[in-house]
Design a protein around this motif. Structure first.
Motif: not given
Length: 140
Positions: A133, A136-140
């Motif tokens: 998670c 995924r948050e860093e990829e946003r």
């Protein structure tokens, strides 16, 4: 008092074990059991309310507060001796992780040594964000 395995308890445990990465309110659990094709006679809501505290007490199920609400979520804890190590729960995806026994023991000892406070590992869950998670948050 003697403990025995009722059919309702067996059904409930089997469902929770099959969905051990999910947490449910009792209402959600009852609805899911009703729609489960393999469950011919699902336990009623009052039965689930009666059984669930026993499962928590036995250390088979963990109970969490859902966010800032007054609702409780229940999730199966799989694995041997789950009451002797800490668990980590991702606040985003809800997955429950088992901390290693040695890591848990080191943390228990540090807290006891530094604060003279004994942790009840069977009732303690660390909340945070899992690696997936966070990524995924860093990829946003």
């Amino acid at each position: 008092m003697a403990q025995y395995q009722t059919e309702q308890k067996r059904i409930l445990l089997a469902y929770l074990k099959a969905h051990s990465e999910e947490a449910f309110t009792i209402e959600e659990l009852c609805e899911r059991l009703k729609s489960e094709p393999a469950v011919v006679s699902p336990p009623g809501k009052s039965t689930v309310y009666r059984i669930m505290p026993r499962l928590v007490e036995e250390g088979l199920v963990k109970r969490f507060v859902e966010g800032n609400s007054r609702k409780f979520l229940y999730q199966m804890v799989c694995g041997a001796h789950c009451d002797s190590h800490l668990h980590m729960k991702c606040s985003v995806c809800g997955k429950l992780y088992h901390m290693g026994d040695e890591e848990s023991e080191a943390l228990f000892m540090q807290v006891m040594k530094r604060h003279r406070f004994q942790i009840d590992e069977g009732k303690t869950v660390l909340f945070g964000q899992c690696e997936g998670c966070c990524r995924r948050e860093e990829e946003r």
